[in-house]
Write an enzyme that holds these catalytic residues in place. Structure first.
Site, mmCIF file in Angstrom:
data_model
loop_
_atom_site.group_PDB
_atom_site.id
_atom_site.type_symbol
_atom_site.label_atom_id
_atom_site.label_comp_id
_atom_site.label_asym_id
_atom_site.label_seq_id
_atom_site.Cartn_x
_atom_site.Cartn_y
_atom_site.Cartn_z
ATOM 1 N N SER A 299 -9.698 1.797 2.590
ATOM 2 C CA SER A 299 -8.574 2.565 2.061
ATOM 3 C C SER A 299 -7.460 1.684 1.528
ATOM 4 O O SER A 299 -6.575 2.162 0.831
ATOM 5 C CB SER A 299 -8.026 3.500 3.142
ATOM 6 O OG SER A 299 -7.419 2.767 4.181
ATOM 7 N N THR B 211 -6.973 1.302 9.813
ATOM 8 C CA THR B 211 -7.275 2.084 10.999
ATOM 9 C C THR B 211 -8.584 1.583 11.588
ATOM 10 O O THR B 211 -8.688 1.313 12.773
ATOM 11 C CB THR B 211 -7.354 3.582 10.662
ATOM 12 O OG1 THR B 211 -6.150 3.980 10.006
ATOM 13 C CG2 THR B 211 -7.518 4.420 11.923
ATOM 14 N N LYS C 139 0.850 -1.181 0.000
ATOM 15 C CA LYS C 139 0.000 0.000 0.000
ATOM 16 C C LYS C 139 0.893 1.242 0.000
ATOM 17 O O LYS C 139 1.970 1.250 0.612
ATOM 18 C CB LYS C 139 -0.899 -0.013 1.246
ATOM 19 C CG LYS C 139 -1.921 1.119 1.284
ATOM 20 C CD LYS C 139 -2.839 0.950 2.476
ATOM 21 C CE LYS C 139 -3.815 2.090 2.610
ATOM 22 N NZ LYS C 139 -4.740 1.924 3.740
ATOM 23 N N GLY D 1 -11.340 -1.055 9.611
ATOM 24 C CA GLY D 1 -12.029 -1.730 8.516
ATOM 25 C C GLY D 1 -11.312 -1.759 7.182
ATOM 26 O O GLY D 1 -11.825 -2.356 6.230
ATOM 27 N N SER D 2 -10.124 -1.161 7.076
ATOM 28 C CA SER D 2 -9.515 -0.967 5.756
ATOM 29 C C SER D 2 -8.709 -2.153 5.246
ATOM 30 O O SER D 2 -8.175 -2.101 4.142
ATOM 31 C CB SER D 2 -8.630 0.283 5.771
ATOM 32 O OG SER D 2 -9.425 1.427 5.949
#
Length: 460
Positions: free
Chosen positions: A187, A208, A108, A210-211
């Site tokens: 994200s 942070t 990421k 759910g991402s």
């Protein structure tokens, strides 16, 4: 005469910036990147039917073909082919570094890579173009997310535009809600989209709240959101060090276990000998587990994030097994669908409890607002400042970072979140269970953000 496309035109067509890989000239792929696992690739490396260079070039073929539409990848490391050649040479000399030796892994774009890697660390933000960290993040050496505004579509970045779910024809539907059914989710959507599209067998995302969970679900992947504090956050662009963590995503559960071992580090006392892969025991592993299941109708996202689709909701509820108990007249096909999912878990587990009760989602609210979001807001300026301190030469960004939040408010938010989070271990004790299962598209992710060690210990 057919002209060979230039690197510049290839890059624009593939929506890539920086170094553009050479397009493979052979017409027949050596493997199917949509299906092959890292384990299978490693076996083919071991038997000599593939090299790491060949693997890398096959994934380049896939990226150049489909990233233009999917917008999952921003940059590629210009030294990757040379690194693959080095790893192939090590293998020829009998040196194999581990189960991921010579396997490409995507990062990421908020995970720091130093200047030698030849890539920016932008978090998808135009403001961070050209930002290069002094050192690699520790998780790289071992091997701005969705936080820009309340109405920003999940998977969108100012740098690359809207990421698209490879399973949804026609792209993201704006009427579907911010995290609707057509969304690529979270994200870390680029990390999920890329693996689902066959750009690499594995990726690393960050969460942070759910991402990792959400994009893995939307892209039909395996993933693990590690316990807070288990993975170092050093040189990762932060939102809140009280909540952030990095984790693996992949098409194969064993691959994900291997990558998780790399991220956590095999020296930690809670990592089993041989890594997390050694703890996998298939169906037999369920015999020692006591399972609790949340009611999906209580915990699923509401209209603030997702447009209601009754058929989808009924399918979710049916899969969790609640309809089978509420409606005895279900058809055989419906009962079979239920059994094939959570019914199979129920048959394998030592015990199974329906509708276990956690403190409800709304209990996370504090002074009328979502306390998890408020903690992100309270922590972002401080933690982002700390990140910039370790990566000098970005004065214009430093000047732009200013959010007036008192430490007293931050401490109160953290105490409130931790207090509600205690409901999780209390529920495990009350039902005598060791696993709680909930719907992926749900507020259950708040509990993963509210439990674990303080991650500040892992940030310089």
């Amino acid at each position: 005469m057919i002209e060979t496309p230039s690197a510049d035109s290839l890059g624009k067509a593939a929506n890539l910036s920086g170094w553009i890989p050479p397009k493979p000239t052979d017409s027949i792929p050596l493997f199917d990147p949509l299906k092959i696992s890292a384990i299978t690739l490693q076996n083919r490396l071991l038997d000599g039917t593939l090299t790491s260079v060949q693997i890398l070039k096959e994934y380049y073929r896939q990226i150049l073909s489909y990233n233009g539409y999917l917008r999952a990848i921003h940059q590629l490391a210009p030294g990757a082919i040379e690194r693959a050649e080095y790893l192939d040479d090590l293998r020829r000399r009998g040196v194999v570094l581990g189960p991921l030796h010579g396997i490409p892994v995507l990062l990421k774009d908020n995970i720091g890579t130093d200047q030698s890697m030849g890539m920016d660390t932008t978090a998808g933000s135009v403001a961070l173009v050209g930002s290069v960290t002094i050192n690699n993040a520790p998780i790289v050496d071992q091997e701005l997310m969705w936080f820009k505004g309340h109405k920003v579509s999940v998977g969108w970045s100012s740098l690359c535009g809207q990421g698209q779910n490879p399973y949804i024809k026609g792209g993201v539907d704006p009427s579907d809600g911010l995290s609707g059914h057509s969304s690529p989710g979270g994200s870390s959507s680029g990390s999920g989209i890329a693996v689902a599209a066959g750009f690499a067998p594995l990726s690393i995302g960050t969460e942070t709240e759910g991402s990792i969970n959400c994009p893995a679900t939307r892209n039909s992947l395996y993933a693990v959101k590690p316990t807070l504090g288990a993975v170092s956050n050093r040189s990762i662009v932060p939102i809140s060090m009280h909540l952030d963590t990095a984790g693996p995503m992949g098409i194969n559960a064993e691959d994900v276990a291997n990558l998780l071992t790399v991220l956590v580090g095999s020296g930690r006392p809670d990592v089993p000998p041989g890594g997390y892969r050694a703890a996998m025991s298939g169906a037999d592993g369920w015999k020692d587990l006591d399972i609790g299941v949340l009611d999906p109708e209580i915990w699923r996202y509401d209209h603030t994030l997702q447009t209601v689709r009754p058929n989808a909701i009924e399918q979710i509820v049916s899969i969790f097994g609640f309809l089978q108990r509420q409606r005895p007249s279900l058809t055989l096909v419906q009962k079979q669908a239920t059994f094939d999912a959570y019914g199979r878990i129920e048959a394998l587990a030592r015990s199974y409890h329906y509708g276990v009760s956690l403190r409800p989602n709304k209990d996370f609210d504090w002074e009328g607002s979502n306390s998890v979001i408020q903690l992100m807001i309270a922590d972002f300026a401080r933690d982002f400042d700390k990140y910039l301190e370790d990566n000098p030469g970005q004065e214009s960004i430093e000047e732009a970072v200013a959010f007036p939040q008192s430490s007293d408010r931050r401490d109160k938010l953290l105490r409130h979140i931790s207090e509600v989070g205690k409901s999780f271990p209390e529920t495990l004790d009350r039902y005598n269970i060791n696993v709680i299962i909930g719907p992926a598209d749900s507020w259950f992710t708040k509990y993963s953000a509210a439990t674990g060690e303080n991650n500040e210990n892992f940030f310089p």
